[in-house]
Design an enzyme around this catalytic site. Structure first.
Site, PDB file in Angstrom:
ATOM      1  N   SER A 239      -7.883  -2.259  -2.904  1.00  0.00           N
ATOM      2  CA  SER A 239      -8.804  -1.775  -2.227  1.00  0.00           C
ATOM      3  C   SER A 239      -9.709  -1.592  -3.737  1.00  0.00           C
ATOM      4  CB  SER A 239      -7.628   0.014  -2.442  1.00  0.00           C
ATOM      5  OG  SER A 239      -6.946   0.119  -1.520  1.00  0.00           O
TER       6      SER A 239
ATOM      7  N   ARG B 179       0.754  -1.420   0.037  1.00  0.00           N
ATOM      8  CA  ARG B 179      -0.292   0.220   0.494  1.00  0.00           C
ATOM      9  C   ARG B 179       0.735   1.476   0.039  1.00  0.00           C
ATOM     10  NH1 ARG B 179      -5.266  -0.897   3.553  1.00  0.00           N
ATOM     11  NH2 ARG B 179      -6.591   0.446   1.709  1.00  0.00           N
TER      12      ARG B 179
ATOM     13  N   ASP C 195      -3.348  -2.226  -6.880  1.00  0.00           N
ATOM     14  CA  ASP C 195      -4.340  -2.190  -4.750  1.00  0.00           C
ATOM     15  C   ASP C 195      -5.662  -2.820  -5.542  1.00  0.00           C
ATOM     16  OD1 ASP C 195      -5.024  -2.486  -2.671  1.00  0.00           O
ATOM     17  OD2 ASP C 195      -4.661  -0.725  -2.456  1.00  0.00           O
TER      18      ASP C 195
ATOM     19  N   GLN D  18      -1.180   1.905  -6.173  1.00  0.00           N
ATOM     20  CA  GLN D  18      -2.301   2.245  -6.398  1.00  0.00           C
ATOM     21  C   GLN D  18      -3.289   2.073  -7.270  1.00  0.00           C
ATOM     22  OE1 GLN D  18      -2.608   6.693  -5.425  1.00  0.00           O
ATOM     23  NE2 GLN D  18      -2.933   6.506  -3.026  1.00  0.00           N
TER      24      GLN D  18
ATOM     25  N   TYR E 221      -3.335  -0.014   7.988  1.00  0.00           N
ATOM     26  CA  TYR E 221      -4.629  -0.968   8.642  1.00  0.00           C
ATOM     27  C   TYR E 221      -4.400  -0.549  10.190  1.00  0.00           C
ATOM     28  CZ  TYR E 221      -4.403  -4.187   4.478  1.00  0.00           C
ATOM     29  OH  TYR E 221      -4.785  -4.477   3.240  1.00  0.00           O
TER      30      TYR E 221
END
Length: 384
Positions: A130, A119, A127, A124, A224
């Protein structure tokens, strides 16, 4: 170079790893795209759409493929059909698939796990956790609306005023924020809580009210939350209980890949909710945030219906597949480099931080250290 797109075989999986509109991105990189017939059928994508986009329909697509892409891990029979040196890209929950990882190692297959993509800003666009959480968060709110037998929005009529539904969301990651945003768009009064320090501002940015408890925050690595002590967990459940008891709908989204979901709500708290209340537990697949929730079904606890999520992104296979396919294409682009003559070749640079983190096996070695230790042990610990 040949990329194979397989038809998913695991029960309940409706997504596909590549959609027709992105086939051209891969052919431009120099790949021949081979698709198993029916691969997109459950995502409402016809074989003809793949053919029109430039792919070749081939029931033996994985044979001699350089790269095989899928959503779920390949089944052992398919892995054994791959040539030595081939590459696979998929979700690969290593803790649950140690036997498959051993096969990939022994057969000399390079495997990359989408849930291990780090992450970081550079990653991005790759990912997949996500992108799929975005789908899950939206779906959770829609499920709550469908099960709740009352309006979400405020309604003022000549016959009287109907008050808006009260919704509580626990967990404000990608899925939680999307659940908040969707419930707000539908007119509910939304309150939300997350253990991370930055979460309160993110919750407010969605138009919801942040629940603030007199407890330490638990920010961890990679965006997280850190694991909490049992004493803190018990105190948190106690402080959240009044908010949950007053809610018409509770949505829980707290989960960390590879770990059991934290227990956020006890059954005794759900029993305090009003008749007709709804609970949606997105994390039921990984142990559940709500005591008594069962993945893939609705159970009744007290007066509340409790919906347990199971492979929630597959309940919206069209948008979930399109988002996942874009993640796949972006990762494949990173995997592809030019050879000495300038021709494209599949040559993963395992010094790259993204590929190094995502790589599970390569050239007969398990490169993901926690998985290697689980499979082979730690020689340093065995020395006298």
């Amino acid at each position: 170079m040949r990329i194979a797109v397989v038809r998913e075989t695991r029960e309940g999986e409706t997504r596909v790893a590549l959609v027709p509109e992105l086939v051209g991105r891969l052919t431009t990189l120099g790949y021949d795209v081979l698709v198993e017939p029916g691969a997109g059928e459950r995502a409402l994508l016809a074989d003809a759409e793949y053919a029109d986009a430039g792919a070749v329909l081939d029931p033996d697509a994985v044979d001699d493929a350089d790269l095989v892409v899928s959503v779920q891990p390949l089944d052992p029979g398919t892995v054994r059909r791959l040539r030595r040196g081939a590459t696979t890209v998929s979700f690969l929950p290593v803790g649950q698939e140690l036997g498959l990882v051993a096969d990939l190692r022994d057969l000399g297959i390079t495997s990359l796990a989408m849930e291990l993509v780090p992450r970081i800003s550079r990653a991005q666009s790759m990912d997949a956790l996500s992108s799929q959480s975005l789908v899950s968060g939206y779906r959770c709110a829609v499920v709550a609306v469908g099960l709740l037998r009352r309006f979400f929005p405020l309604n003022m009529t000549a016959a009287g005023t109907v008050q808006p539904a009260e919704v509580v969301v626990l967990g404000a990651g990608v899925a939680g924020l999307q659940a908040i945003a969707t419930a707000k768009r539908l007119g509910a009064v939304v309150r939300a809580y997350d253990v991370r320090a930055a979460a309160a501002e993110e919750i407010r940015s969605m138009g919801a009210k942040a629940i603030e408890l007199d407890l330490e925050t638990l920010d961890g690595a990679g965006g997280y939350a850190r694991e909490m002590s049992e004493d803190r967990a018990a105190r948190q459940r106690e402080l959240l209980a009044p908010y949950i008891a007053n809610a018409d709908a509770l949505i829980t989204t707290a989960a960390v890949p590879g770990r059991t979901a934290p227990l956020l709500v006890e059954a005794a708290t759900i029993e305090q909710m009003r008749p007709g209340s709804v609970v949606v537990d997105l994390a039921a697949d990984s142990g559940g945030n709500v005591e008594g929730a069962v993945a893939g079904t609705i159970v009744r606890i007290g007066h509340a219906q409790v919906w347990g999520g199971r492979n929630v992104p597959s309940q919206m296979p069209g948008p979930a597949s399109r988002l996942y396919a874009q993640n796949i294409v972006n990762l494949v682009t990173l995997l592809t480099r030019a050879d000495a003559d300038g021709a494209p070749t599949l040559d993963p640079d395992l010094d790259d931080e993204i590929l190094a983190a995502a790589c599970v096996t390569h050239d007969g070695v398990v490169r993901h250290e926690p998985t290697r230790v689980a499979l082979e042990g730690n020689p340093a610990e065995e020395r006298p």
